[in-house]
Design an enzyme around this catalytic site. Structure first.
Site, PDB file in Angstrom:
ATOM      1  CG  ASP A  42      -1.768   1.230   1.311  1.00  0.00           C
ATOM      2  OD1 ASP A  42      -2.663   1.374   0.458  1.00  0.00           O
ATOM      3  OD2 ASP A  42      -1.533   2.078   2.205  1.00  0.00           O
TER       4      ASP A  42
ATOM      5  CD  GLU B 247      -2.638   2.339  -3.125  1.00  0.00           C
ATOM      6  OE1 GLU B 247      -3.791   2.782  -3.046  1.00  0.00           O
ATOM      7  OE2 GLU B 247      -1.786   2.554  -2.260  1.00  0.00           O
TER       8      GLU B 247
END
Length: 706
Positions: free
Chosen positions: A333, A388
Site C-alpha cells: 500500500d 499501489e
C-alpha cells in the site's frame, strides 16, 4: 546499453538509459554487501522475529529483546508479576538494544502463561514513565470498554498446523479483494471462521484464484480500513485468533487459491500506547523526526528506511507473514508516498522521466522496496508482489537486476477513475471509444498491470460503486426478476457487465474485484464511527442477496463467475496485449482480439447492427462463448449461440481476414426520472457485447473449415 519500454497506444518508444537505473541498482548491491558483512546475509537478518519480542527457549525460559535507543531504562510488567513496574528490568546492550531472560517456573512451565497480558515500561531520559506494547508483539487484544489495545502473550499448547502446500503461482491472476470484518450480511464484525466457511466457497465458485486480504495487520481504529497499523506482527484479533487466520489460509490453499496480504509499510499510526509511535519516548526511533517523519494528509508517521533497525523490523515483518501464516505475497500500500519526498501530495504526473528520476525521489525507500522484492523473490520464487502506485514510476515492475524495483504487478489505478468519470460526467452518446481504449491500454510493455473497474476505494462512503452510479435508488425497489426491468435497471445491469468484461479483457495482465461488487452490491461502505452513530449497517456485504433467485443480483454474480471461468479456459490475462482492430466513435463499437479470443462490444445507445464487418487474425469458424445478453445474466437473449461465423479472405481494420456478425439491440425508452435524465439525458439504450473465441490452426477445440 538501452532498455526499451513500449507504450502500445502512443505508437512511440521511450528509452530508459543505464544512467537512470544503474545507480539505484548499485545502492541495492551495497545494501546486500552490508547485510552479508554485518548480519551474515539477508536470510538471517529477516528472521529477527525469532530473536526480538518474546521467545520461548527449549528449557521454557523466556527471552525478551527490544530496540529502544532513546530509553533510559526498560522494565517488563504484566499478569505474571502482578503488574510490578520495577521487578523485571531489561539489561542494556549495544546499539540501543535491551534484553531480559525469565527462567521457567518451578514446575518448568514458562514464567508467562499463554493468553496473559504484558507491557513494556519505558523510562525516558526526561524522567517519564511510559507503558508500551512491544513492536514485535504477535497478538494484541482490546477489551470491550477499553480504548487502547493490550499485548497478549500468544503461545498456545497446540497451535494450528497448516497441512496444504502453497498453490502454484497463477499465470492469470484473478484477485478477489476482501475484508474479513465486513464479509457477512449481519451488522457486526465478522470472523476468520465465517470467512473460511462462508466466503471462501463463493470465491472458489466465482473463479478467482487469488485473495487479497485487507486490514489484517492490527489497527486500533476499525474505520481506518486497516491502513493505520498499530501492531505490525499481530493479526487483527477483532476477527478471531491467529490460529483461525492460519486455518483460513490453509483452506484457501486447499482450494488452489493463493492469498496475498495488504501490507502497509508506507506509514504507521500515530498511536503511542498501542502503536510504534514514540516507543522509546523519542519522536524518531522507527521514524524520521518531524516534519519529515509525518504525513500531513494521513496524520501518520513515516518510516526511516535508512535506519538499520527499521530495515530489520520491516523486512522481518514480511518474512514473518510468509513463514508464520504462509501468505503467498503482498500488495504494498501507498507506494507513491514512499517513492517521493513530496509523497505525491499536490503533484501530477505527466509521464516525463524528470518526474521519476531526480532529487524528489526518496532513495532510501526506493532501495527498501528493491531490497524487499529481491529478498522475497529469492526466498520464495512464487511470491507475488503488487504495487499501489499512481505515479507510473518506470521499471517499477522490472527485475531488480535490470535496475527495476522488482514488483510483479502494479495496480492500473487510472481505469476505475475513468469509468467513474464517464458515468458521472458524460451522456451515453458522448462516450469516446478511443479514450476508453487509450485508458485501458496505456501501460508500459513488459510491466504487468492489475486491471479493475472498481476496488474498495470506489465503494467507500463519499463515492459510489459502479452499480450505484448506474442504478442508484432503483436498486432498493426494482431488482426483482419477477417483474419486467425498468429502463434504468436494464441499462445498469447491461453496462455493469460490459464495463467489467472490457476491463477484464483489455486492461491488464491481472484482474481485481472488490468483494460484493461482482454482483452489484447496493449502497456504499461505511465503517462504524461517530458520524454514523457507530452503525454497522453499511459495514457488511449482503451475500444473502445473491442467494435469492428472484433478485437480479444472482444474474450479475453468474456473469462474473462465467467471465472468470472463460478466462481460465483461454488465458487472455497471461497473453500478450490485445490488438484493437476497431474503436469506432460513430458506431460506438470496440473490437479486439487477445489469446485467440475475439471481443466485440456495442456501446451505441440507439443503434443495432446487422452484417457488421469485423477484422479477424485467424481464418476459420467462430462461435459465441460468452454473451452478456444471455438471459442467465439478465440479458434479453437476442443471440443464437448455435450460430457459426465464417471468416473471409477479406483484409479489414489491420487484420488479414474478416467476417460479418449481427449485434442486435432493442430500443428502450428511458423512465423520465430526474436523476436519470440529469446523469444521462438520453432516450434510448442498447448494449450487446459478445466474445467469440477464435481458432488457431493447431487448436483442437475448434476445427478450421478452410
Amino acid at each position: 546499453m538501452e532498455r526499451l519500454f513500449l507504450f502500445p497506444v502512443m505508437v512511440a518508444l521511450l528509452v530508459i538509459t543505464d544512467s537512470y537505473l544503474l545507480p539505484q541498482y548499485e545502492l541495492l548491491q551495497k545494501q546486500l554487501v552490508q547485510l552479508e558483512e554485518a548480519e551474515g546475509g539477508f536470510d538471517q537478518f529477516t528472521r529477527s522475529y525469532k530473536t526480538f519480542g518474546i521467545q520461548r527457549k527449549p528449557d521454557n525460559s523466556l527471552f525478551f529483546k527490544e530496540w529502544a535507543p532513546a530509553a533510559e531504562a526498560l522494565f517488563l510488567t504484566g499478569d505474571f508479576n502482578d503488574w510490578d513496574k520495577f521487578s523485571h528490568p531489561y539489561t542494556k546492550k549495544e546499539f540501543g538494544k535491551w534484553e531480559l531472560i525469565l527462567p521457567p517456573k518451578q514446575d518448568k512451565s514458562p514464567a508467562v502463561n499463554h493468553n496473559t497480558k504484558l507491557k513494556v515500561v519505558v523510562h525516558t531520559k526526561q524522567g517519564e514513565r511510559l507503558y508500551r506494547i512491544s513492536p514485535w508483539a504477535k497478538y494484541v487484544t482490546q477489551e470491550d470498554t477499553a480504548v487502547v489495545y493490550d499485548w497478549v502473550h500468544w503461545d498456545p499448547p497446540q497451535p494450528y498446523v497448516q497441512i496444504h502446500p502453497r498453490p502454484t503461482k497463477p499465470r492469470s491472476l484473478r484477485t478477489y479483494e476482501a475484508h474479513v470484518g465486513i464479509a457477512s450480511p449481519e451488522g457486526k464484525i465478522a470472523s476468520y471462521t465465517n470467512f473460511t466457511n462462508n466466503v471462501l466457497p463463493r470465491i472458489k465458485d466465482l473463479g478467482y484464484n487469488c485473495i487479497q486480504l485487507m486490514a489484517i495487520m492490527e489497527h486500533a481504529y476499525y474505520a481506518s480500513f486497516g491502513y493505520q497499523v498499530t501492531s505490525f506482527f499481530a493479526a487483527s484479533s477483532r476477527y478471531g485468533t491467529p490460529d483461525e487466520l492460519k486455518q483460513l489460509i490453509d483452506v484457501a490453499h486447499s482450494m488452489g487459491i493463493v492469498v496475498l496480504l495488504d501490507v502497509v509499510h508506507s506509514h504507521a499510526s500515530k498511536n503511542t500506547e498501542d502503536g510504534l509511535n514514540q516507543f522509546d519516548g523519542s519522536n524518531s526511533c522507527f521514524f524520521h523526526s518531524p516534519p519529515r517523519g509525518e504525513h500531513t494528509q494521513w496524520d501518520s508517521r513515516l518510516f526511516n528506511y535508512s535506519s538499520w533497525e527499521v530495515l530489520r523490523f520491516l523486512l522481518s515483518n514480511l518474512r514473518w507473514w510468509m513463514e508464520e501464516y504462509r501468505f503467498d505475497g503482498f500488495r504494498f500500500d501507498g507506494v507513491t508516498s514512499m517513492l517521493y519526498h513530496h509523497h505525491g501530495i499536490g503533484t501530477s504526473f505527466s509521464g516525463d522521466y524528470s518526474e521519476y528520476f531526480g532529487l524528489q525521489v526518496d532513495e532510501d525507500s526506493l532501495v527498501y522496496l528493491m531490497l524487499a522484492n529481491h529478498i522475497l523473490h529469492t526466498l520464495y520464487p512464487d511470491c507475488i508482489t503488487i504495487a499501489e502506485d499512481v505515479s507510473g514510476m518506470p521499471a517499477l515492475c522490472r527485475a531488480v537486476q535490470e535496475g527495476g524495483l522488482g514488483f510483479d504487478y502494479r495496480l492500473a489505478m487510472a481505469i476505475p477513475d475513468k469509468w467513474i468519470q464517464i458515468l458521472k460526467e458524460l451522456k451515453d452518446e458522448d462516450w469516446s471509444m478511443g479514450n476508453i481504449v487509450y485508458t485501458l491500454t496505456n501501460r508500459r510493455f513488459g510491466e504487468k498491470c492489475i486491471a479493475y473497474a472498481e476496488s474498495h476505494d470506489q465503494a467507500l462512503v463519499g463515492d459510489k460503486s459502479l452499480a450505484f452510479w448506474l442504478m442508484d435508488k432503483e436498486m432498493y425497489t426494482n431488482m426483482s426478476s419477477l417483474v419486467p426491468m425498468t429502463h434504468i435497471i436494464d441499462r445498469g445491469i447491461q453496462l455493469h457487465k460490459m464495463i467489467r468484461l472490457l476491463t477484464h479483457g483489455l486492461g491488464g495482465e491481472g484482474y481485481l474485484n472488490f468483494m460484493g461488487n461482482e454482483f452489484g452490491h447496493p449502497e456504499w461502505l461505511d465503517f462504524p464511527r461517530v458520524g454514523n452513530n457507530h452503525s454497522y449497517h453499511y459495514a457488511r456485504r449482503q451475500f444473502n442477496l445473491v442467494d435469492m433467485d428472484h433478485l437480479r443480483y444472482h444474474q450479475l454474480y453468474a456473469f462474473d463467475r462465467d467471465m472468470n471461468r472463460t478466462e481460465d479456459k483461454y488465458g487472455w490475462l497471461a497473453a500478450q496485449p490485445a490488438f484493437v482492430s476497431a474503436k469506432h466513435e460513430e458506431d460506438k463499437v470496440i473490437v479486439f482480439d487477445r489469446a485467440n479470443v475475439l471481443f466485440i462490444f456495442n456501446f451505441h445507445p440507439s443503434k443495432s447492427f446487422q452484417n457488421y464487418r469485423i477484422g479477424v487474425e485467424v481464418p476459420g469458424k467462430y462461435k459465441i462463448k460468452l454473451d452478456t445478453d444471455e438471459t442467465l445474466y439478465g440479458g434479453h437473449g437476442r443471440l443464437d449461440h448455435n450460430t457459426e461465423f465464417f471468416s473471409e479472405s477479406h483484409p479489414f481494420n489491420g487484420r488479414p481476414n474478416s467476417m460479418k456478425v449481427n449485434i442486435p439491440n432493442v430500443t428502450l425508452l428511458t423512465h423520465q426520472s430526474s436523476s436519470f435524465v440529469e446523469c444521462h439525458s438520453v432516450l434510448t439504450m442498447k448494449y450487446t457485447p459478445i466474445i467469440i473465441p477464435g481458432l488457431l490452426a493447431s487448436s483442437l477445440i475448434f476445427r478450421p473449415l478452410f
